[in-house]
Write a protein that holds these residues in place. Structure first.
Motif: not given
Length: 295
Positions: A108-122
């Motif tokens: 879910r966090l990965s999906v959220w990160s994709q929708a909020n590119p200011s917060f890259p999952i890395a």
């Protein structure tokens, strides 16, 4: 009814009427024989339409010769505060967030990160869950039009600065950081999981409900939607976030009242801290001070 999540309670602790209608949040006057303290519950993020505030609130501000907030303005407005929080949230070398989360939460966090590119999952992968939960909650609230710069505490900090009205903090910013950083991993996981699981439409509805309750001064409604449920469903979190801090602040507020030379003070803290048997209002009443709610 959808149960309140702990992060939603924090929104009342981290409010709608038509634009231009004065908000009438609950405010109390606590007095002894010598002086008084005004207690105002803050919503830490609001909208421009939530101002102006009621005459009773503004009269209390005018009467107060000094202000007290959870954290002193110079600390809250320090440009390095966000960096200090993020530094505290950095995981030790060799650890990563993915390993600390259930697989479903990481997805879910990965999906959220994709929708909020200011917060890259890395980048998120290097942080502790409590800090990522705050990022998620703040991002969601901002998307709904809530601005921390329009919160009640910052509103009065801004008002007090040009007139040089003294302002103090009841605790240090480092204490607030330590509060979150010291949370057990399970509680951190729960905060993040529920922030990610929550439906955006439900979040918008619930935040607006809390905002309306605060704006209209509906103490019973706010207590029902925050204190009562949080105490029942998340007792450990409620104890550390609310009860322990209230008892730490209580002697400081008492000193403002007991010192004959002390100025009238307006105390602005998250609304959660004033409600219920554990709130500052009731704690001061039990100490024998005269407490009245201003209308």
């Amino acid at each position: 009814m959808k149960k309140i999540t702990p992060w939603l309670a924090l929104a009342c602790f981290v409010a709608g009427c038509a634009s231009g209608t004065a908000s009438t949040p609950a405010i109390w006057k606590v007095s002894d024989a010598d002086n008084s303290v005004y207690l105002l519950g803050s919503f830490h993020a609001l909208k421009a339409e939530d101002y102006p505030l009621s005459k009773s609130v503004m009269n209390a501000y005018a009467d107060a010769e000094r202000m007290a907030f959870e954290v002193a303005p110079h600390e809250l407005q320090s440009p390095d505060l966000a960096a200090r929080m993020q530094q505290a949230a950095l995981l030790p070398g060799g650890q990563n967030l993915q390993a600390l989360l259930p697989e479903a939460s990481w997805h879910r966090l990965s999906v959220w990160s994709q929708a909020n590119p200011s917060f890259p999952i890395a980048s998120l992968n290097r942080l502790e869950p409590w800090f990522v939960a705050i990022l998620v909650v703040n991002t969601q609230a901002k998307a709904q039009g809530f601005e921390s710069e329009l919160g009640v505490d910052r509103h009065f900090m801004a008002a007090a600065k040009p007139v040089a009205k003294p302002a103090i903090g009841l605790e240090k910013a480092s204490q607030q950081i330590d509060l979150f950083d010291g949370m057990p991993l399970q509680a951190q996981q729960q905060l993040l999981q529920e922030a990610l699981d929550a439906n955006a439409a439900d979040n918008a509805r619930d935040l607006e409900k809390l905002r309306r309750l605060w704006k209209s001064g509906d103490v019973n409604g706010l207590q029902r939607e925050t204190v009562a449920r949080m105490r029942r469903e998340y007792p450990d979190l409620y104890q550390s976030i609310n009860v322990d801090r209230n008892h730490a602040w209580l002697p400081q507020v008492q000193a403002m009242l007991d010192d004959e030379a002390s100025d009238e003070t307006m105390v602005v803290v998250g609304a959660l801290h004033l409600l219920g048997d554990d709130g500052l209002v009731q704690l001061l009443r039990k100490k024998g001070y005269r407490v009245e709610r201003l209308k």
